[in-house]
Design a protein around this motif. Structure first.
Motif, PDB file in Angstrom:
ATOM      1  N   LEU A 104       5.484  14.884   2.968  1.00 48.40           N
ATOM      2  CA  LEU A 104       4.332  14.739   2.090  1.00 48.40           C
ATOM      3  C   LEU A 104       3.063  14.835   2.911  1.00 48.40           C
ATOM      4  CD1 LEU A 104       5.474  11.639  -0.006  1.00 48.40           C
ATOM      5  CD2 LEU A 104       5.057  13.918  -0.949  1.00 48.40           C
ATOM      6  N   ASN A 105       1.974  15.203   2.259  1.00 49.97           N
ATOM      7  CA  ASN A 105       0.665  15.066   2.865  1.00 49.97           C
ATOM      8  C   ASN A 105       0.288  13.598   2.771  1.00 49.97           C
ATOM      9  OD1 ASN A 105      -2.367  14.830   2.847  1.00 49.97           O
ATOM     10  ND2 ASN A 105      -2.205  17.028   3.245  1.00 49.97           N
ATOM     11  N   GLY A 106       0.031  12.966   3.892  1.00 51.92           N
ATOM     12  CA  GLY A 106      -0.184  11.526   3.937  1.00 51.92           C
ATOM     13  C   GLY A 106      -1.462  11.068   3.265  1.00 51.92           C
ATOM     14  N   THR A 107      -2.362  11.985   2.977  1.00 51.53           N
ATOM     15  CA  THR A 107      -3.596  11.641   2.282  1.00 51.53           C
ATOM     16  C   THR A 107      -3.492  11.887   0.783  1.00 51.53           C
ATOM     17  OG1 THR A 107      -4.950  12.113   4.233  1.00 51.53           O
ATOM     18  CG2 THR A 107      -6.072  12.129   2.097  1.00 51.53           C
ATOM     19  N   THR A 108      -2.953  13.042   0.401  1.00 49.84           N
ATOM     20  CA  THR A 108      -2.954  13.453  -1.004  1.00 49.84           C
ATOM     21  C   THR A 108      -1.658  13.119  -1.741  1.00 49.84           C
ATOM     22  OG1 THR A 108      -2.055  15.658  -0.544  1.00 49.84           O
ATOM     23  CG2 THR A 108      -4.458  15.373  -0.384  1.00 49.84           C
ATOM     24  N   LYS A 150       0.836  -1.208   0.000  1.00 48.89           N
ATOM     25  CA  LYS A 150       0.000   0.000   0.000  1.00 48.89           C
ATOM     26  C   LYS A 150       0.867   1.254   0.000  1.00 48.89           C
ATOM     27  CE  LYS A 150      -2.050   1.529   3.823  1.00 48.89           C
ATOM     28  NZ  LYS A 150      -3.027   1.772   4.920  1.00 48.89           N
ATOM     29  N   MET A 151       1.931   1.221   0.774  1.00 52.67           N
ATOM     30  CA  MET A 151       2.824   2.371   0.886  1.00 52.67           C
ATOM     31  C   MET A 151       3.529   2.671  -0.439  1.00 52.67           C
ATOM     32  SD  MET A 151       6.012   2.827   3.500  1.00 52.67           S
ATOM     33  CE  MET A 151       5.034   2.284   4.905  1.00 52.67           C
ATOM     34  N   TRP A 168      10.984  -0.315  -9.460  1.00 55.21           N
ATOM     35  CA  TRP A 168      10.577   0.800 -10.319  1.00 55.21           C
ATOM     36  C   TRP A 168      10.892   2.150  -9.660  1.00 55.21           C
ATOM     37  CZ3 TRP A 168       5.087  -1.676 -11.079  1.00 55.21           C
ATOM     38  CH2 TRP A 168       5.208  -2.806 -11.889  1.00 55.21           C
ATOM     39  N   LEU A 169      10.558   2.291  -8.392  1.00 56.63           N
ATOM     40  CA  LEU A 169      10.856   3.548  -7.692  1.00 56.63           C
ATOM     41  C   LEU A 169      12.366   3.798  -7.650  1.00 56.63           C
ATOM     42  CD1 LEU A 169       8.396   3.300  -4.651  1.00 56.63           C
ATOM     43  CD2 LEU A 169       8.183   4.834  -6.620  1.00 56.63           C
ATOM     44  N   TRP A 170      13.122   2.748  -7.350  1.00 55.60           N
ATOM     45  CA  TRP A 170      14.579   2.851  -7.256  1.00 55.60           C
ATOM     46  C   TRP A 170      15.186   3.273  -8.587  1.00 55.60           C
ATOM     47  CZ3 TRP A 170      18.954   3.141  -4.646  1.00 55.60           C
ATOM     48  CH2 TRP A 170      20.137   2.598  -5.159  1.00 55.60           C
ATOM     49  N   ASP A 171      14.732   2.680  -9.669  1.00 54.07           N
ATOM     50  CA  ASP A 171      15.305   2.968 -10.981  1.00 54.07           C
ATOM     51  C   ASP A 171      14.980   4.371 -11.478  1.00 54.07           C
ATOM     52  OD1 ASP A 171      16.526   0.512 -11.142  1.00 54.07           O
ATOM     53  OD2 ASP A 171      15.003  -0.401 -12.430  1.00 54.07           O
ATOM     54  N   ALA A 201       4.245   5.792  -5.541  1.00 53.67           N
ATOM     55  CA  ALA A 201       4.295   5.836  -7.003  1.00 53.67           C
ATOM     56  C   ALA A 201       3.477   6.992  -7.557  1.00 53.67           C
ATOM     57  CB  ALA A 201       3.793   4.514  -7.582  1.00 53.67           C
ATOM     58  N   LYS A 202       2.466   7.441  -6.805  1.00 54.35           N
ATOM     59  CA  LYS A 202       1.612   8.542  -7.262  1.00 54.35           C
ATOM     60  C   LYS A 202       1.929   9.862  -6.558  1.00 54.35           C
ATOM     61  CE  LYS A 202      -2.240   5.419  -8.361  1.00 54.35           C
ATOM     62  NZ  LYS A 202      -3.659   5.075  -8.089  1.00 54.35           N
ATOM     63  N   ALA A 203       2.789   9.808  -5.558  1.00 48.23           N
ATOM     64  CA  ALA A 203       3.099  11.009  -4.775  1.00 48.23           C
ATOM     65  C   ALA A 203       4.050  11.926  -5.542  1.00 48.23           C
ATOM     66  CB  ALA A 203       3.718  10.614  -3.435  1.00 48.23           C
TER      67      ALA A 203
END
Length: 456
Positions: A139-143, A120-121, A191-194, A126-128
């Motif tokens: 970050l805003n933990g909701t948005t 989930k995190m 993916w995030l790492w790359d 990936a969208k943050a």
């Protein structure tokens, strides 16, 4: 001026409020997961039982109090400095990921719950907001939108993101089962790492990394990462990258070139190979070494076990000498590092001593000074527990001199307690992180030697 995180400490000091408000009751009601709290002080526990208790109770900060939408770690457990429980922290989340691995391995939570939680995190991440693959400090933990740390610090934070990726790469090694959730978790971490453009943060090819970049303010923060401080992990990760790595020259000509890198002098009878006189705050020996195993880790500049152990011993020896004669300092109560204080946030060290003891300092030093850390732990729990033991473990800091006991907890202080105690007990996080093929490659590239490195 002391560099590294102390730059951000200065911001917090300048903007701190005189009273740190208690955490809103409503925020507590959002918690859905549950590890029971053990608030009653239990005398006569064995060392192993006490370590279990402290790790498990402290983990509640990340598990019970994690943000309900993102799963990320909240910056702090109270409202202060103009923000509250909506703020999640990139670096503290990395520490929380490693703490989750500990909780899974010790079976305080089940593996399926842990892997789903982390999935989930990473889906949220990936969208943050990210900038050249690098996340902001807050970050805003909701948005998932950036919350500026300061007026111009409203974009990428390379150091906080390094702490996050230290945790993510460790999770990638631990959650290795061939099932849908763990396969997806590993793939998404990759993916995030790359996507992290480490080379972008050389500001057009300079032989040094820069801490910040913002689409609104560019390189205006202008903060090159030069050692010695908590940022060693940033250079190791940057050298380890698959798609956007930096060269060894960036490490040797950037990180290792400053008038506060090499030291070599003795303080209280202990030689410090690197860093500031008297060592600076103890988080320098914690944050990069949650994953990096300092046992036998060497490069052309230092033996990092010697560095970290002696840094700890200097810090403790200063507290025992207690030149300012503060109440409460002694063999059972020592440890100076950045934390809340009776004056706001401060980077406590022998060179900036406000009479404040921060439990994470001695407890996160368990691998280096187990006997002395256990003395401190028993004192904190058995003697001071009524004042500093709480639902999320020990409070952030206290000062017997000023009769001040924090009500707050900070992710970046709670996480290392769990992780470094575990590294002392089993070496779990060290084994996992050092087994990462990416990290093996990066450490070899930078000229490190270690028993944990595969033969070339």
């Amino acid at each position: 001026m002391v560099k590294g995180r102390l730059f951000k400490v200065l911001f917090l000091v300048l903007t701190s409020c005189s009273t740190i408000a208690p955490h809103p009751v409503e925020a507590q009601k959002k918690n859905t997961k549950n590890i029971p709290s053990q608030l009653k002080i239990q005398k006569g526990l064995s060392d192993e039982q006490l370590l279990d208790l402290v790790q498990k109770q402290t983990f509640r900060y990340f598990w019970n109090f994690g943000h309900p939408v993102s799963g990320m770690a909240r910056e702090r457990s109270n409202v202060a400095f103009g923000y509250g429980d909506e703020v999640v922290t990139t670096g503290g989340t990395g520490f929380g990921i490693m703490a989750t691995i500990v909780a899974t391995d010790r079976k305080w939570i089940n593996r399926d719950s842990a892997s789903a939680y982390l999935l989930k995190m990473v889906k949220f991440l990936a969208k943050a907001d990210a900038y050249h693959g690098v996340f902001p400090h807050w970050l805003n933990g909701t948005t998932g939108k950036t919350i500026p740390f300061s007026r111009k610090d409203d974009g990428a934070d390379l150091v906080e993101s390094s702490f996050l990726f230290q945790g993510l790469l460790t999770a990638k090694q631990y959650f290795n089962a061939d099932n849908q959730v763990e396969n997806e978790l590993r793939n998404r971490i990759t993916w995030l790492w790359d996507e992290v453009e480490w080379d972008w943060f050389t500001k057009g090819g300079e032989e040094v990394l820069y801490w910040h970049w913002s689409p609104n303010n560019g390189w205006a923060m202008n903060f090159p990462l030069r050692g010695y401080n908590e940022c060693l992990i940033t250079y190791v990760l940057a050298a380890s990258a698959t798609r956007y790595p930096v060269s060894a020259a960036v490490y040797n000509r950037g990180w290792a070139q400053s008038n506060f890198f090499l030291n070599g002098k003795e303080f209280y009878g202990h030689k410090l190979p690197l860093g500031f006189d008297n060592g600076g705050p103890l988080f320098f020996s914690h944050y990069s070494f949650l994953g990096l195993d300092p046992r036998g880790l060497k490069d052309r500049y230092a033996d990092y076990w010697e560095q970290n152990k002696n840094h700890t011993l200097v810090n403790r020896a200063y507290c025992l000498a207690n030149p300012k004669q503060y109440k409460g300092y002694g063999t059972n109560s020592w440890g100076l590092t950045a934390s809340d204080s009776w004056q706001g946030y401060a980077a406590h060290s022998p060179n900036e001593d406000l009479g404040v003891i921060t439990p994470t300092a001695a407890l996160s030093a368990f691998p280096y000074t187990p006997e002395y850390s256990m003395q401190a732990l028993r004192h904190f729990y058995e003697d001071l527990g009524g004042k500093i033991w709480s639902e999320y473990g020990f409070v952030d800091a206290f000062s017997e001199q000023h009769n001040w006991y924090a009500k707050s907890h900070l992710a970046i202080d709670q996480g290392p307690i769990i992780v470094m105690i575990e590294n002392y007990r089993s070496g779990l996080l060290w084994k996992l992180f050092m087994s990462s093929p990416e990290i093996q490659k990066g450490l070899n590239k930078l000229g490190f030697t270690s028993p944990a490195l595969a033969p070339q």
